[in-house]
Design a protein around this motif. Structure first.
Motif, PDB file in Angstrom:
ATOM      1  N   ASP A 126     -50.365  -4.478  25.356  1.00  0.00           N
ATOM      2  CA  ASP A 126     -51.774  -4.866  25.384  1.00  0.00           C
ATOM      3  C   ASP A 126     -52.563  -3.985  26.343  1.00  0.00           C
ATOM      4  O   ASP A 126     -53.767  -3.773  26.154  1.00  0.00           O
ATOM      5  CB  ASP A 126     -51.913  -6.332  25.800  1.00  0.00           C
ATOM      6  CG  ASP A 126     -51.578  -7.292  24.669  1.00  0.00           C
ATOM      7  OD1 ASP A 126     -51.688  -6.893  23.493  1.00  0.00           O
ATOM      8  OD2 ASP A 126     -51.212  -8.446  24.969  1.00  0.00           O
ATOM      9  N   GLY A 127     -51.901  -3.473  27.377  1.00  0.00           N
ATOM     10  CA  GLY A 127     -52.565  -2.574  28.314  1.00  0.00           C
ATOM     11  C   GLY A 127     -51.832  -2.482  29.634  1.00  0.00           C
ATOM     12  O   GLY A 127     -51.396  -3.500  30.166  1.00  0.00           O
ATOM     13  N   ARG A 169     -53.784   1.304  26.054  1.00  0.00           N
ATOM     14  CA  ARG A 169     -53.633   0.157  25.150  1.00  0.00           C
ATOM     15  C   ARG A 169     -52.978   0.622  23.849  1.00  0.00           C
ATOM     16  O   ARG A 169     -53.387   1.634  23.274  1.00  0.00           O
ATOM     17  CB  ARG A 169     -54.992  -0.487  24.876  1.00  0.00           C
ATOM     18  CG  ARG A 169     -55.734  -0.868  26.151  1.00  0.00           C
ATOM     19  CD  ARG A 169     -57.044  -1.589  25.882  1.00  0.00           C
ATOM     20  NE  ARG A 169     -57.857  -1.660  27.090  1.00  0.00           N
ATOM     21  CZ  ARG A 169     -57.661  -2.531  28.088  1.00  0.00           C
ATOM     22  NH1 ARG A 169     -56.674  -3.414  27.995  1.00  0.00           N
ATOM     23  NH2 ARG A 169     -58.447  -2.527  29.160  1.00  0.00           N
ATOM     24  N   GLN A 170     -51.997  -0.139  23.394  1.00  0.00           N
ATOM     25  CA  GLN A 170     -51.276   0.166  22.160  1.00  0.00           C
ATOM     26  C   GLN A 170     -51.319  -1.065  21.246  1.00  0.00           C
ATOM     27  O   GLN A 170     -50.311  -1.743  21.055  1.00  0.00           O
ATOM     28  CB  GLN A 170     -49.845   0.575  22.475  1.00  0.00           C
ATOM     29  CG  GLN A 170     -49.756   1.773  23.429  1.00  0.00           C
ATOM     30  CD  GLN A 170     -48.346   2.105  23.847  1.00  0.00           C
ATOM     31  OE1 GLN A 170     -47.570   2.689  23.101  1.00  0.00           O
ATOM     32  NE2 GLN A 170     -47.998   1.718  25.065  1.00  0.00           N
ATOM     33  N   PRO A 171     -52.488  -1.379  20.688  1.00  0.00           N
ATOM     34  CA  PRO A 171     -52.663  -2.636  19.946  1.00  0.00           C
ATOM     35  C   PRO A 171     -51.798  -2.749  18.705  1.00  0.00           C
ATOM     36  O   PRO A 171     -51.329  -3.843  18.381  1.00  0.00           O
ATOM     37  CB  PRO A 171     -54.160  -2.636  19.606  1.00  0.00           C
ATOM     38  CG  PRO A 171     -54.579  -1.202  19.681  1.00  0.00           C
ATOM     39  CD  PRO A 171     -53.738  -0.596  20.752  1.00  0.00           C
TER      40      PRO A 171
END
Length: 236
Positions: A126-127, A169-171
C-alpha cells in the motif's frame, strides 16, 4: 509473527513475503526461494522453490534469438554476447517459484494462516518509504523500467526515479495479495482445513485468474511464459 504466537517458519515466510515488496532491487513475487527448514527434532527439509523455464524457452529459441540492449545487464565478458541468454526483460522470465515455496512451507511447517503471514506485505505494498539502496537501484535501472508502461507507472511515478524517502505505492500488487488472502478466507469459511485452504490459494495463483493474467500478459508482450507453464508447476 513470532511474538504473536507463531513459530520461526511463520516469521520467516512473513519476512520473505514482505521482502518481495520492499527489496525489489533483488527479489520479488515472481522470483525464486529455495528454502531449508530445520525442525525442532533436528531433521532438515529442503523446499525447491525455483521456477522452471517456460516450455517455449528452448535452447534452439535462444540460439536464434538476437539480444537487444534492453536484455543485457552486465558488460560483455571475454566471449562477447554470442553465448548469452537475456538476463533482463520478459524473455528471462521463469515460472514464479517463490509463491509456491512460501505456501508449501507455511502449510507444512508453520502455524499461521496465509492471510496473517501476508498482511505485513500487503501493508507495505500500500505504501512504504524507499531507502537509499532502492532509490539508487531505480536510478540505475531507469531505462529498463521506462520500457514497460506497467513498470513505469509504479516505479517511475513522476516520470523519473523516486528519491530516498519517497513513498512507493504498488496498488496492483496489494490487490493481488489481498485477493489471494480472500481465497483462503472463503475456503476456511466453507469448512476447508488450514492445509486445504492454502492449497486453494496455490490453485488460485497457479491455475486460476492470476495464472491466466500472467500468461496473457506474457503472450501479448512477446514473452514465453504461458498459463500451461503456471498450471503444471509445483514445488517439491
Amino acid at each position: 509473527m513470532y511474538i504473536a504466537g507463531g513459530n520461526a517458519v511463520d516469521a520467516g515466510i512473513a519476512t520473505m513475503l514482505a521482502a518481495s515488496i520492499v527489496e525489489f532491487s533483488h527479489f520479488g513475487l515472481g522470483g525464486e526461494a529455495p528454502i531449508l527448514v530445520r525442525t525442532k527434532e533436528g531433521k532438515v527439509f529442503a523446499i525447491a522453490g525455483v521456477g522452471t523455464m517456460p516450455q517455449l524457452g528452448t535452447a534452439d529459441f535462444y540460439r536464434k534469438h538476437t539480444l537487444t540492449p534492453l536484455e543485457i545487464d552486465d558488460p560483455p565478458g571475454p566471449n562477447g554476447l554470442k553465448d548469452w541468454v537475456p538476463v533482463v526483460g520478459i524473455l528471462s522470465t521463469l515460472v514464479p517459484g517463490m509463491v509456491d515455496a512460501a505456501l508449501v512451507t507455511l502449510r507444512d511447517f508453520g502455524t499461521k494462516s496465509f492471510a496473517e503471514a501476508v498482511q505485513p506485505a500487503i501493508e507495505l505494498a500500500d505504501g512504504f518509504p524507499i531507502d537509499e539502496f532502492r532509490a539508487l537501484s531505480l536510478a540505475n535501472d531507469e531505462k529498463y523500467l521506462a520500457a514497460w508502461p506497467s513498470s513505469r507507472r509504479v516505479f517511475l511515478p513522476a516520470g523519473s526515479p523516486p528519491l530516498t524517502g519517497h513513498i512507493l505505492r504498488q496498488p496492483d500488487l496489494a490487490r493481488t495479495l489481498r485477493s489471494m488472502a480472500e481465497v483462503e478466507k472463503k475456503a476456511l469459511a466453507a469448512g476447508a482445513t488450514r492445509a486445504k485452504a492454502m492449497d486453494a490459494v496455490r490453485d488460485y495463483f497457479y491455475r486460476g485468474e492470476i495464472a491466466r493474467r500472467i500468461g496473457e500478459f506474457s503472450k501479448q508482450n512477446g514473452g514465453l511464459l504461458r498459463y500451461e507453464d503456471m498450471a503444471a508447476f509445483h514445488v517439491e
